[in-house]
Design a protein around this motif. Structure first.
Motif, PDB file in Angstrom:
ATOM      1  N   SER A   1      36.480 -26.512 -12.018  1.00 46.46           N
ATOM      2  CA  SER A   1      35.841 -27.961 -11.499  1.00 46.46           C
ATOM      3  C   SER A   1      35.591 -28.607 -12.674  1.00 46.46           C
ATOM      4  O   SER A   1      35.245 -29.803 -12.899  1.00 46.46           O
ATOM      5  N   GLY A   2      35.657 -28.036 -14.175  1.00 43.55           N
ATOM      6  CA  GLY A   2      35.591 -28.588 -15.347  1.00 43.55           C
ATOM      7  C   GLY A   2      34.134 -28.883 -15.732  1.00 43.55           C
ATOM      8  O   GLY A   2      33.613 -29.544 -16.378  1.00 43.55           O
ATOM      9  N   LYS A   3      33.159 -28.098 -14.778  1.00 44.83           N
ATOM     10  CA  LYS A   3      31.625 -28.576 -15.130  1.00 44.83           C
ATOM     11  C   LYS A   3      30.988 -27.343 -15.647  1.00 44.83           C
ATOM     12  O   LYS A   3      29.769 -27.598 -16.019  1.00 44.83           O
ATOM     13  N   SER A   4      31.639 -26.070 -15.642  1.00 43.62           N
ATOM     14  CA  SER A   4      31.041 -24.913 -16.303  1.00 43.62           C
ATOM     15  C   SER A   4      31.980 -23.940 -16.689  1.00 43.62           C
ATOM     16  O   SER A   4      33.314 -24.193 -16.663  1.00 43.62           O
ATOM     17  N   PHE A   5      31.528 -23.006 -17.714  1.00 45.62           N
ATOM     18  CA  PHE A   5      32.279 -21.903 -18.041  1.00 45.62           C
ATOM     19  C   PHE A   5      31.516 -20.692 -17.889  1.00 45.62           C
ATOM     20  O   PHE A   5      30.278 -20.542 -17.834  1.00 45.62           O
ATOM     21  N   LEU A   6      32.276 -19.571 -17.855  1.00 45.37           N
ATOM     22  CA  LEU A   6      31.875 -18.141 -17.788  1.00 45.37           C
ATOM     23  C   LEU A   6      31.769 -17.700 -19.315  1.00 45.37           C
ATOM     24  O   LEU A   6      33.024 -17.849 -19.840  1.00 45.37           O
ATOM     25  N   TRP A   7      30.970 -16.857 -19.712  1.00 48.12           N
ATOM     26  CA  TRP A   7      30.780 -16.482 -20.882  1.00 48.12           C
ATOM     27  C   TRP A   7      30.320 -15.026 -21.008  1.00 48.12           C
ATOM     28  O   TRP A   7      29.259 -14.492 -20.308  1.00 48.12           O
ATOM     29  N   GLN A   8      30.949 -14.041 -21.648  1.00 44.81           N
ATOM     30  CA  GLN A   8      30.354 -12.662 -21.810  1.00 44.81           C
ATOM     31  C   GLN A   8      29.551 -12.551 -23.032  1.00 44.81           C
ATOM     32  O   GLN A   8      29.988 -13.034 -24.106  1.00 44.81           O
ATOM     33  N   SER A   9      28.434 -12.036 -23.068  1.00 48.53           N
ATOM     34  CA  SER A   9      27.612 -11.876 -24.248  1.00 48.53           C
ATOM     35  C   SER A   9      26.665 -10.686 -24.157  1.00 48.53           C
ATOM     36  O   SER A   9      26.287 -10.127 -22.955  1.00 48.53           O
ATOM     37  N   MET A  10      26.073 -10.376 -25.280  1.00 52.68           N
ATOM     38  CA  MET A  10      25.186  -9.041 -25.030  1.00 52.68           C
ATOM     39  C   MET A  10      23.707  -9.769 -25.485  1.00 52.68           C
ATOM     40  O   MET A  10      23.182  -9.069 -25.984  1.00 52.68           O
ATOM     41  N   GLN A  11      23.600 -11.012 -24.874  1.00 51.57           N
ATOM     42  CA  GLN A  11      22.004 -11.741 -25.380  1.00 51.57           C
ATOM     43  C   GLN A  11      21.045 -10.877 -24.918  1.00 51.57           C
ATOM     44  O   GLN A  11      19.972 -10.861 -25.437  1.00 51.57           O
ATOM     45  N   ASP A  12      21.216  -9.989 -23.752  1.00 49.69           N
ATOM     46  CA  ASP A  12      20.151  -9.112 -23.179  1.00 49.69           C
ATOM     47  C   ASP A  12      20.177  -7.665 -23.544  1.00 49.69           C
ATOM     48  O   ASP A  12      19.539  -6.618 -23.311  1.00 49.69           O
TER      49      ASP A  12
END
Length: 179
Positions: A94-105
């Motif tokens: 869609s060009g509107k978003s991206f998925l990201w993997q993170s250890m934020q929590d």
């Protein structure tokens, strides 16, 4: 020892001998790592992951390949350790978003961000880790991934809706499943 000074240049397919190289602005600090670069779905925009030498401050930059100008859209900081680099970040069609993997929590999970870097939502949650994204079905709003949700000793295939609901294990049987 000092790190090698790195630069990122974009050259058109018809250029020869480096003619027409457009250098991307990755900042004035040279003691950095560039662990990943990836094209967005916009052929005029390149994404660049910039990481400081201590590996505890990551920035995601979007570069305009016509001018070389970059803008930071996202950053992560880890005060007590380092940031694990992975390949589980995808720009959606869609060009509107991206998925990201993170250890934020505290656990490696999937997050959805808009293209300005604003968090839309955390998609997976729990005291277990996402091992990797195996596919995204944007038409049906599904993400397929492997995870240790059942047991830290096992890896199974799961699916979840983009809104974080409906998570379901798809693999059966004990053990580690390779997809």
């Amino acid at each position: 020892d000092k790190n090698s000074v790195v630069k990122i240049g974009v050259v058109g397919a018809d250029a020869s001998n480096g003619a027409g190289t457009r250098w991307m602005d990755i900042g004035v600090e040279t003691d950095i790592y560039i662990p990943r670069i990836k094209w967005t779905n916009d052929p005029a925009t390149l994404s660049i992951v910039r990481l400081n030498r201590d590996q505890n401050h990551l920035e995601l930059l979007l570069a305009d390949i016509a001018t070389g100008a970059t803008r930071k859209i996202f950053e992560e900081k880890e005060a007590g350790g380092w940031i694990d680099i992975n390949d589980d970040w995808r720009f959606l069609k869609s060009g509107k978003s991206f998925l990201w993997q993170s250890m934020q929590d505290g656990w490696p999970h999937l997050y959805l961000y808009d293209m300005s870097g604003k968090l839309v939502r955390q998609i997976t949650k729990g005291n277990w880790e996402v091992a990797g994204v195996t596919g995204v079905d944007e038409k049906n709003g599904m993400i397929f991934f492997t995870a240790s949700e059942k047991s830290p000793l096992e890896r199974h295939l799961y699916k979840v809706k983009m809104d974080g609901s409906g998570m379901m294990r798809l693999s059966s049987g004990d053990g580690t499943h390779r997809i």
